[in-house]
Write a protein that holds these residues in place. Structure first.
Motif, PDB file in Angstrom:
ATOM      1  N   THR A 176       0.966  -1.621   0.164  1.00  0.00           N
ATOM      2  CA  THR A 176       0.479   0.018   0.320  1.00  0.00           C
ATOM      3  C   THR A 176       0.385   1.604   0.085  1.00  0.00           C
ATOM      4  O   THR A 176       0.649   2.136  -0.546  1.00  0.00           O
ATOM      5  N   GLU A 177       2.273   1.115   0.685  1.00  0.00           N
ATOM      6  CA  GLU A 177       2.673   2.652   1.302  1.00  0.00           C
ATOM      7  C   GLU A 177       3.765   2.574  -0.436  1.00  0.00           C
ATOM      8  O   GLU A 177       3.686   3.728  -0.760  1.00  0.00           O
ATOM      9  N   GLY A 235       2.829   1.380  -3.714  1.00  0.00           N
ATOM     10  CA  GLY A 235       1.293   2.127  -3.932  1.00  0.00           C
ATOM     11  C   GLY A 235       1.528   3.273  -4.250  1.00  0.00           C
ATOM     12  O   GLY A 235       1.709   4.053  -5.510  1.00  0.00           O
ATOM     13  N   LYS A 236       1.440   3.426  -3.261  1.00  0.00           N
ATOM     14  CA  LYS A 236       1.116   5.473  -2.554  1.00  0.00           C
ATOM     15  C   LYS A 236       1.937   6.481  -3.570  1.00  0.00           C
ATOM     16  O   LYS A 236       2.222   7.486  -4.112  1.00  0.00           O
ATOM     17  N   ARG A 241       4.237   5.324  -5.351  1.00  0.00           N
ATOM     18  CA  ARG A 241       4.290   5.880  -7.131  1.00  0.00           C
ATOM     19  C   ARG A 241       3.162   5.855  -8.150  1.00  0.00           C
ATOM     20  O   ARG A 241       3.627   6.580  -8.747  1.00  0.00           O
ATOM     21  N   ASP A 242       2.391   6.427  -6.783  1.00  0.00           N
ATOM     22  CA  ASP A 242       1.191   6.902  -7.774  1.00  0.00           C
ATOM     23  C   ASP A 242       1.793   8.482  -7.847  1.00  0.00           C
ATOM     24  O   ASP A 242       0.938   9.514  -8.480  1.00  0.00           O
ATOM     25  N   TYR A 243       2.024   8.894  -6.860  1.00  0.00           N
ATOM     26  CA  TYR A 243       2.406  10.098  -5.558  1.00  0.00           C
ATOM     27  C   TYR A 243       3.223  11.188  -6.145  1.00  0.00           C
ATOM     28  O   TYR A 243       3.373  12.331  -6.172  1.00  0.00           O
ATOM     29  N   SER A 244       4.305  10.372  -6.353  1.00  0.00           N
ATOM     30  CA  SER A 244       5.934  11.232  -6.062  1.00  0.00           C
ATOM     31  C   SER A 244       6.182  10.573  -7.991  1.00  0.00           C
ATOM     32  O   SER A 244       6.877   8.878  -7.822  1.00  0.00           O
TER      33      SER A 244
END
Length: 414
Positions: free
Chosen positions: A11-12, A14-15, A17-20
């Motif tokens: 989960t971490e 993935g976040k 990769r999505d937002y950074s």
């Protein structure tokens, strides 16, 4: 992403990769906390930290003397502009200058900023003192260097991955082969104001030059009235067994750049260190940094310098050096092709027949050791100074097991 990564970690990841922006390729673990030489991930697994945040956590994580300074200083004042004097900055500047055997410092935040600052000082010195024609100053660097990733620093680099699509580049630089003093002599002309080198090239895989190289460069630069800038961002503050690497080489540079470990593993702190005859070319308004030399950075930097001034961490590094290197060199010829380094800093070349350096790093993660590849066939080991003999023995044991398993598999395939 490996199957062994938990849902919480995924989960971490993935976040991120999505937002950074995707400018790093981290190892597949998510750190939750760290103490001393150990890191703990979100699933509670512990790893011996042999990366030390690229030598930023030289004193380990959450080193209590530095935390005490952090707590005390933040209760008084953390940030103030250089528009005013703040108690403590003078003590920090004096202690750091004296530690390096120089007269003054200029405080910044990151290693790249320190190197940018040194470049600016050298150019201004060249025009104001040496008399180089305005706009013609040239600085010589070494191939394979890593001085940071700003536009100017990559202009001084030959790393095409770091340079791709970022031109046009800053002019005024010339690169020569590392570990070749005569190449530097040949490159010097009437416009040359400085030579900038890492005493050991870390990002190049802990590349150690021949004994006498830096001394020869120092003699050549003095002969031609050229400044010698040594980038001790990674090699400084005991990483190689002496406070600064140039001490082991018997060299006195004109400018020294430092960062990483100077922040005590707490915050970014960097500096350029030199004597007044060079640093004195700066005047108010010609260079600055909002956060450079802020009260919190000065307090932590002073605490780091005080620790190093005792000499005990340098001795500790020297004592553990043979334990680490003897263990690593015992693997040469059976999975490892070469081992280089100094103090508690090692570059290990992996035989391509057993896999890549990244493959070995992934094996080490499974064994509770955190390390990172510097090049496809080279990984770096840089445990913090708080590491014990028993922890170095653990590192050698697990590293040996990882290499031997791959070597045995390669022999079977052959």
């Amino acid at each position: 992403m490996t199957e062994s990564v938990s849902q919480r970690a995924q989960t971490e990841i993935g976040k991120v990769r999505d937002y950074s922006a995707n400018n790093y390729a981290p190892l597949p673990l998510v750190v939750e906390s760290a103490k001393g030489a150990w890191i703990t991930d979100v699933d509670g697994k512990r790893y011996l930290d042999c990366l030390s945040a690229f030598s930023s956590t030289t004193f380990g994580h959450a080193y209590e003397p530095f935390l005490e300074v952090l707590r005390a200083q933040t209760e008084k004042i953390s940030i103030a502009s250089r528009a005013v004097y703040v108690e403590g900055f003078g003590d920090f500047a004096e202690s750091l200058a004296k530690l390096a055997g120089k007269e003054m410092i200029l405080a910044m935040n990151t290693g790249a900023e320190a190197n940018e600052t040194a470049i600016k000082i050298a150019r201004k010195w060249g025009y104001r003192v040496k008399g180089v024609e305005e706009g013609k100053a040239k600085i010589i660097g070494a191939e394979g260097n890593f001085h940071g990733r700003t536009t100017t620093m990559i202009s001084l680099s030959n790393d095409e991955k770091a340079r791709a699509d970022y031109g046009p580049f800053t002019p005024g630089f010339e690169l020569v082969p590392f570990n070749d003093a005569e190449a530097i002599r040949a490159a010097i002309d009437e416009h040359t104001v400085a030579v900038i080198l890492e005493p050991i090239q870390g990002e190049a895989g802990v590349s150690v030059p021949d004994e006498g190289y830096l001394q020869a460069v120092r003699e050549i630069t003095r002969e031609h009235d050229v400044l010698l800038i040594l980038d001790e961002v990674q090699t400084g503050f005991g990483r190689t067994g002496t406070t600064f690497r140039f001490e082991a080489e018997g060299v006195d540079p004109d400018l020294i750049t430092v960062a990483k470990a100077l922040g005590g593993g707490i915050m970014p702190v960097s500096a350029v260190i030199g004597d007044e005859d060079v640093m004195g070319v700066l005047t108010p308004g010609t260079h600055g940094s909002t956060f450079g030399g802020n009260p919190l950075a000065a307090a932590i930097g002073k605490a780091v310098v005080d620790e190093l001034a005792t000499g005990r961490w340098q001795r500790h590094s020297q004592e553990l050096h043979p334990v680490l290197f003897d263990g690593l060199r015992a693997l040469e010829g059976r999975g490892v092709t070469a081992v280089r380094g100094a103090g508690l800093w090692a570059g290990v070349d992996i035989n391509p027949a057993i896999g890549t350096a990244h493959d070995v790093c992934m094996d080490l993660i499974e064994r509770g050791i955190l390390a990172k590849d510097a090049k496809p066939a080279t990984l770096r080991l840089a445990p913090p100074f708080v590491v014990t003999r028993e922890e170095i023995d653990l590192l050698v044991r697990e590293f040996t097991a990882a290499i031997e398993a791959r070597w045995a598999a390669a022999q079977e395939r052959a």
